[in-house]
Design an enzyme around this catalytic site. Structure first.
Site, PDB file in Angstrom:
ATOM      1  CG  ASN A   8      56.477  18.615  20.787  1.00 50.63           C
ATOM      2  OD1 ASN A   8      55.777  19.577  20.446  1.00 50.63           O
ATOM      3  ND2 ASN A   8      56.089  17.748  21.707  1.00 50.63           N
ATOM      4  CE  LYS A  10      57.342  19.075  24.934  1.00 47.41           C
ATOM      5  NZ  LYS A  10      57.665  18.464  26.216  1.00 47.41           N
ATOM      6  CG  HIS A  95      53.608  14.850  23.827  1.00 44.88           C
ATOM      7  ND1 HIS A  95      53.646  15.240  25.144  1.00 44.88           N
ATOM      8  CD2 HIS A  95      54.886  14.940  23.370  1.00 44.88           C
ATOM      9  CE1 HIS A  95      54.899  15.559  25.460  1.00 44.88           C
ATOM     10  NE2 HIS A  95      55.669  15.382  24.406  1.00 44.88           N
ATOM     11  CD  GLU A  97      54.354  18.033  27.396  1.00 41.60           C
ATOM     12  OE1 GLU A  97      54.154  18.656  26.348  1.00 41.60           O
ATOM     13  OE2 GLU A  97      55.490  17.859  27.891  1.00 41.60           O
ATOM     14  CD  GLU A 165      58.365  12.453  23.804  1.00 38.03           C
ATOM     15  OE1 GLU A 165      59.264  13.184  23.380  1.00 38.03           O
ATOM     16  OE2 GLU A 165      57.235  12.876  24.099  1.00 38.03           O
ATOM     17  N   GLY A 171      61.467  17.307  30.163  1.00 43.07           N
ATOM     18  CA  GLY A 171      61.668  18.626  30.755  1.00 43.07           C
ATOM     19  C   GLY A 171      62.326  18.607  32.124  1.00 43.07           C
ATOM     20  CB  SER A 208      66.016  15.412  29.470  1.00 43.44           C
ATOM     21  OG  SER A 208      65.044  15.969  30.336  1.00 43.44           O
TER      22      SER A 208
HETATM   23  P1  13P Z   1      62.126  17.842  26.516  1.00 43.98           P
HETATM   24  O1  13P Z   1      63.126  17.617  25.428  1.00 43.98           O
HETATM   25  O2  13P Z   1      61.908  19.280  26.855  1.00 43.98           O
HETATM   26  O3  13P Z   1      62.387  16.976  27.705  1.00 43.98           O
HETATM   27  O4  13P Z   1      60.701  17.352  25.913  1.00 43.98           O
HETATM   28  C1  13P Z   1      60.597  16.111  25.319  1.00 43.98           C
HETATM   29  C2  13P Z   1      59.279  16.008  24.684  1.00 43.98           C
HETATM   30  O5  13P Z   1      58.259  15.937  25.341  1.00 43.98           O
HETATM   31  C3  13P Z   1      59.239  16.014  23.212  1.00 43.98           C
HETATM   32  O6  13P Z   1      57.976  15.672  22.736  1.00 43.98           O
END
Ligand code: 13P
Length: 246
Positions: A8, A10, A95, A97, A165, A171, A208
């Protein structure tokens, strides 16, 4: 079943860097063996060039979000039908976010997932608790509620994938203990059993995942792959995770 390793991206990458990354992955998959199924989810405007860059490989491409309606007056949104028309194979919905930045509800996420299925796309539905919810001992209730409210009607194990997640692991470099991931995946599997038709629902872990921890995470029973953010932005790191698949 092959593990699914999904990147992803982002809101990262420009035209040049996105194409470079996709070409680097395409080159590796052409020349190296892997048992994994690989997917990338670039920012929307990058989808056509990324599709071209990976067109002669097994890597599949998806959108990071879609609207619940098929078309209409929804400025800034993208329909699942358009993603399918471009050549996408899937889309991520719900997601954390999106849930946080755009106040998306479970009902909206479910609508998006159903729009994705109607367009012939696979859909990755994301769930996961915040740190406060975890600290309050509510993580199982929160994730159960998200599963009940966000999974589409009419999905099958071939079209619906769930990504667990934990928001506090995204992150941050922090991950749950391995046994905690296993417990949450089996909770999700049991809860989703009545909602997604068929045996063998794929459940990805996200938060992560790095080349350094991928091997142990991908070996947890019930973990069918990974949804990777930061480490999907460089070919070396993403490939390191792909190579960690058992
Ligand atoms: P990270 O791997 O940067 O922690 O992000 C995970 C994520 O949100 C994937 O959709």
């Amino acid at each position: 079943m092959a593990k699914l390793i999904a990147g992803n991206w982002k809101m990262n990458g420009l035209l040049g860097s996105g194409k470079d990354l996709a070409q680097a992955l395409a080159k590796r998959i052409r020349s190296m063996e892997t048992n994994a199924e690989i997917a990338v989810f670039p920012p929307g405007p990058l989808i056509p060039p990324i599709l071209r860059a990976v067109s002669d490989t097994s890597i599949w491409v998806g959108g990071q979000d879609c609207h619940w309606n098929g078309a209409g007056a929804h400025t800034g949104d993208v329909s699942a039908q358009l993603l399918a028309d471009l050549g996408c194979s899937g889309v991520i919905v719900g997601h954390s976010e999106r849930r946080a930045d755009h106040a998306e509800t479970d009902g909206q996420v479910k609508g998006k997932a159903e729009a994705a299925l109607a367009a012939g796309l696979k859909v990755i539905v994301c769930v996961g608790e915040t740190e406060a919810e975890r600290d309050a001992g509510q993580m199982e209730t929160v994730v159960r509620t998200q599963i009940d409210g966000s999974l589409p009607s009419g999905g099958t194990v071939d079209t619906v994938i769930v990504a667990y997640e934990p928001v506090w692991a995204i992150g941050t470099g922090r991950t749950p203990y391995l046994d905690e991931i296993g417990v949450m995946h089996s909770l999700i599997r049991n809860r989703a059993a009545g909602l997604v038709l068929g045996e063998g629902l794929r459940i990805l872990y996200g938060g992560s995942v790095k080349p350094t921890n991928a091997k142990e995470i991908l070996r947890i029973p019930g973990v069918d792959g990974a949804l990777v953010g930061g480490a999907s932005l460089t070919a070396d790191d993403f490939w390191g995770i792909i190579e960690s698949c058992p």
